[in-house]
Enzyme design. Structure first.
Site, PDB file in Angstrom:
ATOM      1  N   GLY A   1       0.765  -1.263   0.027  1.00  0.00           N
ATOM      2  CA  GLY A   1      -0.120  -0.063  -0.064  1.00  0.00           C
ATOM      3  C   GLY A   1       0.663   1.239   0.137  1.00  0.00           C
ATOM      4  O   GLY A   1       1.943   1.200   0.188  1.00  0.00           O
TER       5      GLY A   1
ATOM      6  N   CYS B   1      -3.435 -10.000  14.449  1.00  0.00           N
ATOM      7  CA  CYS B   1      -2.377  -9.907  13.430  1.00  0.00           C
ATOM      8  C   CYS B   1      -1.234  -9.100  14.028  1.00  0.00           C
ATOM      9  O   CYS B   1      -0.292  -9.303  14.079  1.00  0.00           O
ATOM     10  CB  CYS B   1      -2.821  -9.633  12.059  1.00  0.00           C
ATOM     11  SG  CYS B   1      -1.544  -9.779  10.872  1.00  0.00           S
TER      12      CYS B   1
ATOM     13  N   CYS C   1      -8.308  -9.861   5.152  1.00  0.00           N
ATOM     14  CA  CYS C   1      -7.558 -10.081   4.415  1.00  0.00           C
ATOM     15  C   CYS C   1      -7.657 -11.648   3.751  1.00  0.00           C
ATOM     16  O   CYS C   1      -7.543 -12.049   2.715  1.00  0.00           O
ATOM     17  CB  CYS C   1      -6.057  -9.991   4.346  1.00  0.00           C
ATOM     18  SG  CYS C   1      -5.243 -11.180   5.639  1.00  0.00           S
TER      19      CYS C   1
END
Length: 348
Positions: free
Chosen positions: A13, A99, A196
């Site tokens: 990104g 995460c 994701c």
């Protein structure tokens, strides 16, 4: 600061692309790394093939080395499996926080140190600030609309001492402008919005239902009111979140009704009015702290972009200064002193 070896987590990104460029401009020896986390079908978030390719091409344009680390087994164990288990138990998980907790700022940080890197940098919109006593804290980003301090609340002093967040002082527009000025291919890339490991082709409830349905039985259940009378049905109790209004086939009623309790063991969802969701105290557990436990007056945030609310934290419970909407079990409750993160916990 003397030049150091810095590992930059590059998701593909624009934010992490600019983070790598800024660290390089500071004179440090920079290496980019992209994590391969999800081995199943994925076309969104930081797990897709295109994101890995974007990160690699940005690294090439900056003239830095780029690597891909496969941490799929850790991701399955610490993120995907708990996500499924939480839904099965009627809790509402936040996989991005898990995460960060287990992968990016534990497993990756340990890997960086073992490989001889002095520091780790990411593209998160938050700031690391130095406190008068020499400790460090996560603080809100300069761009309130993009602030990610909530999802970084678990970071302790060991991590914060070695962490750089270069874009935390920049607005998103400034980040994109810097990327465009550097000719980076990610300058106009949209932000990722999805979990994701759930494909963007089946977003929202449909995507979650498909994903969970392949891993656990989804149980149809009763919807009852406060008196215990059945007023409707749900296709999958495991998909219902505390406070949810839509997706329940309800009969009658004088106004909006919301899920006020989810019991997967009996396949029952209880509904009530918005007033029925208000509580004076929210119990929490699994607390983590930036630098030691805190009791007393705090500001509390219960979602990534929610408004901070005044409360008093006492012995594992949040005592709201005014009645507050119940927080879904499993959601993070994050404690602030002004803009500075003190720590966080999970709602019970």
């Amino acid at each position: 600061m003397e030049p150091q070896r810095v590992l930059v987590a590059m998701s593909g990104g624009v934010d992490s692309s600019v983070a790598a460029a800024l660290i390089q401009e500071s004179g440090h020896d920079v290496v980019g790394v992209t994590l391969r986390l999800w081995g199943g079908e994925s076309d969104s978030g930081c797990c897709s093939v295109s994101d890995v390719d974007d990160a690699r091409r940005v690294a090439d344009s900056l003239g830095i080395d780029h690597h891909v680390f496969n941490m799929g087994e850790d991701f399955d164990r610490h993120v995907v499996e708990p996500y499924v288990a939480d839904h099965a138990a009627g809790r509402t998980p936040n996989p991005c926080i898990e995460c960060n907790r287990h992968i990016k700022f534990d497993r990756l940080m340990r890997r960086a140190r073992s490989l001889g890197f002095d520091r780790l940098a990411t593209g998160h919109h938050a700031r690391v600030v130095d406190m008068p006593d020499g400790s460090r804290r996560i603080a809100r980003a300069s761009d309130p609309a993009k602030d990610q301090s909530y999802v970084l609340h678990m970071l302790d002093q060991d991590v914060l001492a070695r962490l750089d967040l270069p874009v935390g002082e920049m607005s998103k527009d400034e980040v994109r402008a810097r990327a465009a000025g550097l000719g980076l291919r990610t300058a106009d890339k949209p932000d990722s919005q999805d979990v994701c490991f759930i494909t963007s082709a089946s977003r929202g409830d449909a995507g979650r239902r498909e994903f969970l349905g392949r891993r656990i039985p989804l149980t149809s259940g009763r919807v009852v009111d406060g008196s215990g009378a059945e007023v409707g049905r749900v296709e999958a109790v495991e998909m219902v979140t505390l406070g949810q209004r839509r997706g329940m086939d309800l009969a009658g009623g004088d106004g909006p009704r919301y899920a006020t309790a989810v019991d997967t063991a009996t396949a029952t969802v209880t509904v009530g009015s918005a007033a029925d969701l208000l509580v004076d105290v929210t119990p929490v557990d699994r607390a983590v702290w930036a630098d030691g436990p805190v009791d007393g007056s705090v500001l509390v945030q219960t979602s990534a972009h929610g408004e901070p609310v005044a409360a008093v934290l006492v012995s594992g419970a949040v005592h709201w200064e005014a009645p507050y909407r119940r927080v879904a079990p499993g959601q993070s409750v994050v404690f602030y002193d002004g803009d500075v993160v003190l720590g966080g916990a999970l709602a019970c």
